[in-house]
Design an enzyme around this catalytic site. Structure first.
Site: not given
Ligand code: GLN
Length: 305
Positions: A61, A64, A189, A241, A259
């Site tokens: 992530s 991102k 992705y 998150y 992760v």
């Protein structure tokens, strides 16, 4: 600085036992959970590191952040935020629930999986290969490392098991949020999530963000200042998150986790910090990595609040 980083590793190593490597991506479960590394890059490009700072891991992530910046540079802020929102969710990173229960299927923010997949559908390029090359080229600049590429095994592992992400993407396609072919967006992705870096690479990326977009090595402006500030704000509100609130209280730095076990943090005007510890807590954030950042933030009084 060196003494602080060494002490941070010593302090945080026992906490790796509190976490587990990600198992929903089979390839990530094979990684040695006891690894722990940290690196710092200051505004002059000077670096310090300790522990397993040269061991590679996949960005997951953390990518991102780069994808969002590129999508905004490609399309402008207004268009990107017509497809993705700006609010934290309080839900797990791969949650699907808000897509259906909110008034529009627009994902709540670009740091959760749904939002990042929507953002990926906006990256310019002729096909997946071109888009991926542009994104990796950008990551290489941010990390000041021309060797960066993606890990094929991790990509294949996630691509063959990523049913939840496929569900998110298909839902958003149906709702008109995603443009183009669903499988092509997912390929981009999954490949971007598999981009391989080490703690020093992401510390450099953190330093670029800390300097409002300017490379601490070359002085080149890699990101317009407004976009650097915008992503740092998302990192504060959504970067960890549904643990972003507690992290803001305990560490107080714009940060983004993945992760794969990495966390990038930016200390505005001062330094970038990269940590790596693949044992994750229940929210999917590096258990040891959070402790390292807590330790360094307290020791150097770095909280922005
Ligand atoms: N590739 C991962 C996924 O989509 C990224 C999630 C993360 O790092 N939190 O599930």
């Amino acid at each position: 600085m060196q003494n602080i980083l060494d002490a941070a590793i010593g302090f945080s190593l026992p906490h790796t036992l509190e976490g587990k490597t990600a198992s929903y991506i089979p390839e990530l479960s094979k990684v040695d959970a006891r690894q722990l590394g940290v690196a710092v890059v200051d505004m002059d490009g000077k670096s310090w590191s300790s522990g397993d700072c040269h061991n590679v891991f996949t960005m997951q992530s953390i990518s991102k952040v780069a994808a969002l910046m590129l999508a905004i540079m490609d399309n402008g802020e207004q268009y990107v935020f017509s497809k993705v929102g700006m609010e934290p969710t309080g839900d797990p990173f791969n949650s699907i629930i808000k897509l259906e229960t909110m008034k529009t299927a627009k994902p709540l923010n670009p740091m959760i999986n749904a939002g990042a997949i929507a953002v990926d559908s906006l990256i310019s390029g002729e096909g997946v290969e071109d888009k991926l090359n542009r994104l990796i080229g950008f990551v290489r600049k941010l990390c000041h490392n021309d060797k960066i590429w993606f890990n094929q095994d991790v990509y294949t592992s996630e691509s063959t098991t990523g049913f939840r992400n496929r569900a998110l993407a298909n839902f958003m396609k149906d709702a008109g949020i995603i443009e183009g072919e669903v499988e092509a967006v997912l390929e981009l992705y999954f490949k971007q999530c598999s981009i391989e870096v080490n703690a020093l690479d992401i510390a450099m990326m953190g330093a670029v963000l800390a300097g409002d977009g300017k490379s601490p090595i070359t002085g080149e402006v890699l990101i317009p200042k407004g976009i650097a500030r915008l992503v740092k704000t998302f990192m504060v509100t959504c970067g960890m998150y549904d643990a972003s609130g507690e992290f803001a209280v305990r560490v107080g730095l714009p940060s983004k986790s993945g992760v794969g076990g990495g966390i990038v943090a930016a200390v505005p005007g001062q330094m970038g910090i990269g940590v790596f510890g693949p044992a994750l807590d229940s929210k999917g954030n590096s258990a040891g990595g959070i402790k390292i950042l807590e330790y360094i933030s307290k020791e150097l009084d770095l909280s922005i609040f």
